[in-house]
Scaffold this motif. Sequence first.
Motif, PDB file in Angstrom:
ATOM      1  N   ILE A  55       0.856  -1.353  -0.148  1.00  0.00           N
ATOM      2  CA  ILE A  55       0.287  -0.145  -0.225  1.00  0.00           C
ATOM      3  C   ILE A  55       0.531   1.418  -0.227  1.00  0.00           C
ATOM      4  O   ILE A  55       1.496   1.215   0.771  1.00  0.00           O
ATOM      5  CB  ILE A  55      -1.243  -0.292   1.373  1.00  0.00           C
ATOM      6  CG1 ILE A  55      -1.755  -1.319   1.415  1.00  0.00           C
ATOM      7  CG2 ILE A  55      -2.086   1.383   1.527  1.00  0.00           C
ATOM      8  CD1 ILE A  55      -3.262  -1.624   0.377  1.00  0.00           C
ATOM      9  N   LEU A  64      -5.259   6.256   0.217  1.00  0.00           N
ATOM     10  CA  LEU A  64      -4.425   4.621  -0.019  1.00  0.00           C
ATOM     11  C   LEU A  64      -4.405   3.916  -1.077  1.00  0.00           C
ATOM     12  O   LEU A  64      -5.564   3.800  -1.296  1.00  0.00           O
ATOM     13  CB  LEU A  64      -4.921   3.800   1.524  1.00  0.00           C
ATOM     14  CG  LEU A  64      -3.933   4.707   2.573  1.00  0.00           C
ATOM     15  CD1 LEU A  64      -4.942   3.733   4.019  1.00  0.00           C
ATOM     16  CD2 LEU A  64      -2.690   4.849   2.476  1.00  0.00           C
ATOM     17  N   THR A  65      -3.625   3.694  -1.808  1.00  0.00           N
ATOM     18  CA  THR A  65      -3.836   2.388  -3.001  1.00  0.00           C
ATOM     19  C   THR A  65      -3.214   1.891  -3.258  1.00  0.00           C
ATOM     20  O   THR A  65      -1.174   1.874  -2.682  1.00  0.00           O
ATOM     21  CB  THR A  65      -3.823   3.708  -4.358  1.00  0.00           C
ATOM     22  OG1 THR A  65      -3.370   3.196  -5.726  1.00  0.00           O
ATOM     23  CG2 THR A  65      -2.162   4.793  -4.443  1.00  0.00           C
ATOM     24  N   GLN A  66      -2.724   0.882  -4.382  1.00  0.00           N
ATOM     25  CA  GLN A  66      -1.691  -0.001  -4.906  1.00  0.00           C
ATOM     26  C   GLN A  66      -0.885   0.917  -6.097  1.00  0.00           C
ATOM     27  O   GLN A  66      -0.185   0.349  -5.757  1.00  0.00           O
ATOM     28  CB  GLN A  66      -2.556  -1.625  -4.715  1.00  0.00           C
ATOM     29  CG  GLN A  66      -2.432  -2.227  -3.745  1.00  0.00           C
ATOM     30  CD  GLN A  66      -3.089  -4.338  -4.774  1.00  0.00           C
ATOM     31  OE1 GLN A  66      -4.754  -3.777  -5.462  1.00  0.00           O
ATOM     32  NE2 GLN A  66      -2.335  -4.609  -4.440  1.00  0.00           N
ATOM     33  N   PRO A  89      -9.504   7.635   4.478  1.00  0.00           N
ATOM     34  CA  PRO A  89      -9.931   6.760   3.206  1.00  0.00           C
ATOM     35  C   PRO A  89     -11.498   6.329   2.959  1.00  0.00           C
ATOM     36  O   PRO A  89     -12.295   6.090   2.295  1.00  0.00           O
ATOM     37  CB  PRO A  89      -8.408   5.563   3.617  1.00  0.00           C
ATOM     38  CG  PRO A  89      -7.550   5.988   3.429  1.00  0.00           C
ATOM     39  CD  PRO A  89      -7.995   7.070   4.956  1.00  0.00           C
ATOM     40  N   LEU A  90     -11.681   5.652   4.744  1.00  0.00           N
ATOM     41  CA  LEU A  90     -13.181   4.992   4.218  1.00  0.00           C
ATOM     42  C   LEU A  90     -14.170   5.717   3.889  1.00  0.00           C
ATOM     43  O   LEU A  90     -15.302   6.202   3.675  1.00  0.00           O
ATOM     44  CB  LEU A  90     -13.413   5.020   5.696  1.00  0.00           C
ATOM     45  CG  LEU A  90     -13.166   3.511   6.242  1.00  0.00           C
ATOM     46  CD1 LEU A  90     -13.201   2.880   7.732  1.00  0.00           C
ATOM     47  CD2 LEU A  90     -14.063   2.155   5.868  1.00  0.00           C
TER      48      LEU A  90
ATOM     49  N   VAL B   4     -11.779   0.610  -2.768  1.00  0.00           N
ATOM     50  CA  VAL B   4     -10.574   0.591  -1.707  1.00  0.00           C
ATOM     51  C   VAL B   4      -9.451  -0.230  -2.026  1.00  0.00           C
ATOM     52  O   VAL B   4      -9.537  -1.442  -3.250  1.00  0.00           O
ATOM     53  CB  VAL B   4     -11.370  -0.257  -0.507  1.00  0.00           C
ATOM     54  CG1 VAL B   4     -10.119  -0.567   0.373  1.00  0.00           C
ATOM     55  CG2 VAL B   4     -12.105   0.797   0.375  1.00  0.00           C
ATOM     56  N   ALA B   5      -8.196  -0.152  -1.771  1.00  0.00           N
ATOM     57  CA  ALA B   5      -7.094  -0.887  -2.555  1.00  0.00           C
ATOM     58  C   ALA B   5      -7.521  -2.689  -2.281  1.00  0.00           C
ATOM     59  O   ALA B   5      -8.174  -3.035  -0.793  1.00  0.00           O
ATOM     60  CB  ALA B   5      -5.692  -0.966  -1.540  1.00  0.00           C
ATOM     61  N   GLU B   6      -6.435  -3.706  -2.688  1.00  0.00           N
ATOM     62  CA  GLU B   6      -7.325  -4.825  -3.011  1.00  0.00           C
ATOM     63  C   GLU B   6      -6.749  -5.101  -1.337  1.00  0.00           C
ATOM     64  O   GLU B   6      -7.487  -5.641  -0.795  1.00  0.00           O
ATOM     65  CB  GLU B   6      -6.856  -5.651  -4.318  1.00  0.00           C
ATOM     66  CG  GLU B   6      -7.031  -6.666  -4.215  1.00  0.00           C
ATOM     67  CD  GLU B   6      -6.046  -8.022  -3.539  1.00  0.00           C
ATOM     68  OE1 GLU B   6      -5.515  -7.613  -3.248  1.00  0.00           O
ATOM     69  OE2 GLU B   6      -7.177  -8.986  -3.366  1.00  0.00           O
ATOM     70  N   PRO B   7      -5.069  -5.019  -0.837  1.00  0.00           N
ATOM     71  CA  PRO B   7      -4.964  -5.733   0.287  1.00  0.00           C
ATOM     72  C   PRO B   7      -6.047  -5.404   1.440  1.00  0.00           C
ATOM     73  O   PRO B   7      -5.840  -6.282   2.159  1.00  0.00           O
ATOM     74  CB  PRO B   7      -3.347  -4.856   0.150  1.00  0.00           C
ATOM     75  CG  PRO B   7      -3.204  -5.400  -0.778  1.00  0.00           C
ATOM     76  CD  PRO B   7      -4.576  -4.357  -1.992  1.00  0.00           C
ATOM     77  N   ILE B   8      -6.405  -4.104   1.687  1.00  0.00           N
ATOM     78  CA  ILE B   8      -7.196  -3.439   2.711  1.00  0.00           C
ATOM     79  C   ILE B   8      -8.817  -4.363   2.032  1.00  0.00           C
ATOM     80  O   ILE B   8      -8.899  -4.580   3.154  1.00  0.00           O
ATOM     81  CB  ILE B   8      -7.656  -2.169   2.416  1.00  0.00           C
ATOM     82  CG1 ILE B   8      -6.098  -1.475   2.317  1.00  0.00           C
ATOM     83  CG2 ILE B   8      -8.249  -1.858   3.440  1.00  0.00           C
ATOM     84  CD1 ILE B   8      -6.410  -0.046   2.140  1.00  0.00           C
ATOM     85  N   SER B  27     -14.050  -2.462   8.586  1.00  0.00           N
ATOM     86  CA  SER B  27     -13.492  -1.415   7.867  1.00  0.00           C
ATOM     87  C   SER B  27     -12.481  -0.739   8.551  1.00  0.00           C
ATOM     88  O   SER B  27     -11.268  -0.562   8.705  1.00  0.00           O
ATOM     89  CB  SER B  27     -14.414  -1.039   7.740  1.00  0.00           C
ATOM     90  OG  SER B  27     -14.955  -1.347   6.108  1.00  0.00           O
ATOM     91  N   PHE B  31      -8.680  -0.404   8.654  1.00  0.00           N
ATOM     92  CA  PHE B  31      -7.175   0.815   8.428  1.00  0.00           C
ATOM     93  C   PHE B  31      -6.850   1.352   9.853  1.00  0.00           C
ATOM     94  O   PHE B  31      -5.459   1.736   9.380  1.00  0.00           O
ATOM     95  CB  PHE B  31      -8.420   2.229   8.301  1.00  0.00           C
ATOM     96  CG  PHE B  31      -8.748   1.590   6.809  1.00  0.00           C
ATOM     97  CD1 PHE B  31      -7.742   2.387   5.436  1.00  0.00           C
ATOM     98  CD2 PHE B  31      -9.928   1.492   6.405  1.00  0.00           C
ATOM     99  CE1 PHE B  31      -8.071   2.845   4.469  1.00  0.00           C
ATOM    100  CE2 PHE B  31     -10.066   1.603   5.137  1.00  0.00           C
ATOM    101  CZ  PHE B  31      -9.652   2.208   3.826  1.00  0.00           C
ATOM    102  N   LEU B  34      -3.034  -0.792   8.817  1.00  0.00           N
ATOM    103  CA  LEU B  34      -2.890   0.025   7.994  1.00  0.00           C
ATOM    104  C   LEU B  34      -1.825   0.682   8.485  1.00  0.00           C
ATOM    105  O   LEU B  34      -1.065   1.486   7.879  1.00  0.00           O
ATOM    106  CB  LEU B  34      -3.909   0.521   7.365  1.00  0.00           C
ATOM    107  CG  LEU B  34      -3.425   0.840   5.741  1.00  0.00           C
ATOM    108  CD1 LEU B  34      -2.567  -0.889   5.571  1.00  0.00           C
ATOM    109  CD2 LEU B  34      -4.420   1.215   4.525  1.00  0.00           C
TER     110      LEU B  34
END
Lengths: 199, 199
Positions: A55, A64-66, A89-90, B4-8, B27, B31, B34
């Motif tokens: 991330i 937050l992003t890949q 981010p939520l 939302v990024a895939e790992p999250i 969620s 986070f 994270l």
Amino acid sequence: MQTVAEPIQRLIDALVRLPGIGPKSASRLAFYLLRSSADQVQELAGAIGELQSNIVYCSRCQNLTQTDPCPICSDPGRDANIVCVVEEPLDVVAIERTGVFHGTYHVLHGVINPVEGIGPEDLRIDALLARQKKESFTEVLIATNPNMEGEATAMYLARLLHPSGVRVTRLARGLPVGGDLEYADEVTLSRALEGRRDI
Amino acid sequence: MQTVAEPIQRLIDALVRLPGIGPKSASRLAFYLLRSSADQVQELAGAIGELQSNIVYCSRCQNLTQTDPCPICSDPGRDANIVCVVEEPLDVVAIERTGVFHGTYHVLHGVINPVEGIGPEDLRIDALLARQKKESFTEVLIATNPNMEGEATAMYLARLLHPSGVRVTRLARGLPVGGDLEYADEVTLSRALEGRRDI
């Protein structure tokens, strides 16, 4: 004397440190995992273990992003003229879920909170101002939470942004849909009256 | 579109499958993790990943343990004449916490529950009867929960145990300490009256 086997106690200790999980829920979760399939347990362990490694922050919107830029920022269909500023981010997820916002975002990663020692320099405000100079968007919609810290942060941002002539807006306040007038607090009801609209 | 990024998202999906954790808590937890230190996150991942690999059932009391027999069963200071029968390993923890019970335990790993299709053969009842023949203890204290399934299981066990002449007891029912008579339900209050003691 120890009455719970060490691996279970170790997991309970790790779970108790999470927000909203007390000793009882931690125990229940640990024993639930003990009885779950090995696959499910390993999937959870893997998801937690690999969470932080892939991330990054989007260099444009700070979400937050890949991938950098993030999927929203790299989508040519998004309206670059309006930027929605959110705390976390939520909040992006919540607004995307409505399907009515087609602009881009800017994630502050917190709010100004003097009690907890969080000042403007701890948030991604510089990045927002730098972005405004570069992208010259026409509207900043400040969608921080409608509480004291969120309001203060919105006021602070508005003061920084107004000199550039950009339009600064805030989410509407009023009665929540499905809410009950009888139980609405005075402040919400006052805002709903002030913000009344023709139908 | 994925916001939302895939790992999250992967972690949220894994967390939602746990009991008592809805999409919102999942969620928030994701986070939170994270933002947590890598050490804390890896400790949690490790504790979950290694949970099932080192746990066995104690061959005597059927509790979950790292060593067989478990620490309680191998403690020579415990009174082998009285066996406390509980539903779950967590119940052992709760009773040990009181510090007033010095016998050994027997963990059933459930209760008889026809609605959920759990019969006596799914519980560690055979092991209890085999143990009684071998160890010839003098008292079995049945500490299943004071609800319908727990009572039914206690009655079932009592019927199996009585022929051997062993004393079968049940935890006392009455008003909880710190409770309020005014709010006690009728059944609890009836039991408290029936079980009144001289002072």
